[in-house]
Enzyme design. Structure first.
Site, short mmCIF file in Angstrom:
data_model
loop_
_atom_site.label_atom_id
_atom_site.label_comp_id
_atom_site.label_asym_id
_atom_site.label_seq_id
_atom_site.Cartn_x
_atom_site.Cartn_y
_atom_site.Cartn_z
N GLU A 1 39.43 36.58 38.39
CA GLU A 1 38.47 37.68 38.40
C GLU A 1 38.81 38.55 37.21
O GLU A 1 39.81 39.26 37.21
CB GLU A 1 38.56 38.49 39.70
CG GLU A 1 37.67 39.73 39.65
CD GLU A 1 37.88 40.70 40.81
OE1 GLU A 1 38.42 40.29 41.85
OE2 GLU A 1 37.51 41.88 40.64
N LYS B 1 34.82 41.70 49.70
CA LYS B 1 36.15 42.29 49.49
C LYS B 1 36.31 43.38 50.53
O LYS B 1 35.32 44.01 50.93
CB LYS B 1 36.18 43.02 48.14
CG LYS B 1 36.54 42.24 46.98
CD LYS B 1 36.87 43.20 45.82
CE LYS B 1 37.17 42.40 44.60
NZ LYS B 1 37.98 43.08 43.62
N ARG C 1 36.39 46.12 32.90
CA ARG C 1 36.93 47.45 32.58
C ARG C 1 37.35 47.57 31.14
O ARG C 1 37.60 48.65 30.65
CB ARG C 1 38.17 47.72 33.43
CG ARG C 1 37.86 47.86 34.88
CD ARG C 1 39.14 47.96 35.68
NE ARG C 1 38.87 47.45 37.00
CZ ARG C 1 39.77 47.37 37.96
NH1 ARG C 1 41.00 47.78 37.75
NH2 ARG C 1 39.44 46.88 39.14
#
Ligand code: 3PG
Length: 209
Positions: free
Chosen positions: A40, A128, A44
């Site tokens: 993943e 999640k 960012r």
């Protein structure tokens, strides 16, 4: 690739922030050598999309997806870069609709009963739990297992070598996510062997008290 398959690839899902795309392929190889076949890569950092593109083109054997996908634009950029799936820290109808429109699997983040309801009312049963430990950790997952018996989770945020088994033993947990086995300084310092070792250490500790 559907969410069930994605969450079944590896019991530990690395949440990666990469500052330099030149580290992408060595990192992918280090993870694979450690038994982890999923990445993943968060959006960012500026290098995130470039890293996804490089890995999807040059190392198709590892399942690469994007993380920290918060809106339709980011979802589309992630897909165009070659992401096989996207993770989000939260959930919104906009993002769910975008994932259907652009035909890419979304694993959203949830932390409350209302958010779990939004997911399952949209036929999403793989989420999640984020931020996992702060939102209630093992206790909230046990509480969710009553009203939301079909929901499956990947707790992420605050998971580490000391508590991963507390999560993985739960029936509604398929895998856990985290950064502890892909430390930023190890990536920056090109200590890829260390990352392989951290993966092996985590995987070999699963199921051992
Ligand atoms: C994140 O979004 O940074 C992830 O949840 C990882 O959290 P961690 O650093 O606690 O593993």
């Amino acid at each position: 690739m559907n969410a069930k398959d994605i969450m079944g690839i590896s019991p530990i899902v690395p949440v990666i922030a990469i500052d330099d795309e030149k580290d992408a392929l060595p990192l992918a190889k280090a993870l694979q050598a450690g038994g982890v076949n999923i990445m993943e890569i968060t959006l960012r950092t500026e290098a995130g999309l470039k890293a996804i593109k490089l890995i999807s083109e040059q190392m198709p054997s590892i399942n690469v997806g994007a993380g920290t996908v918060c809106n339709e634009e980011e979802l589309l950029q992630a897909k165009e870069a070659g992401s096989k799936f996207v993770f989000s820290p939260g959930i919104s109808q906009e993002l769910i609709d975008a994932s259907l429109k652009h035909n890419i699997t979304l694993i959203p983040g949830v932390a409350t009963a209302s958010e779990v309801m939004l997911a399952q009312n949209n036929n999403i049963f793989y989420c999640k739990l984020f931020p996992a430990t702060l939102s209630g950790g093992v206790d909230i997952l046990k509480a969710f297992s009553g009203p939301f018996a079909k929901m499956n989770f990947c707790p992420t945020g605050g998971v580490n070598l000391n508590n991963l088994n507390d999560f993985l033993i739960l029936k509604n947990v398929l895998c856990v996510g985290g950064t502890w086995f892909v430390p930023k300084d190890a990536i920056e310092n090109n200590e890829f062997d260390k990352i392989t070792q951290l993966c092996k250490e985590a995987i070999s500790s699963i199921g051992i008290d």
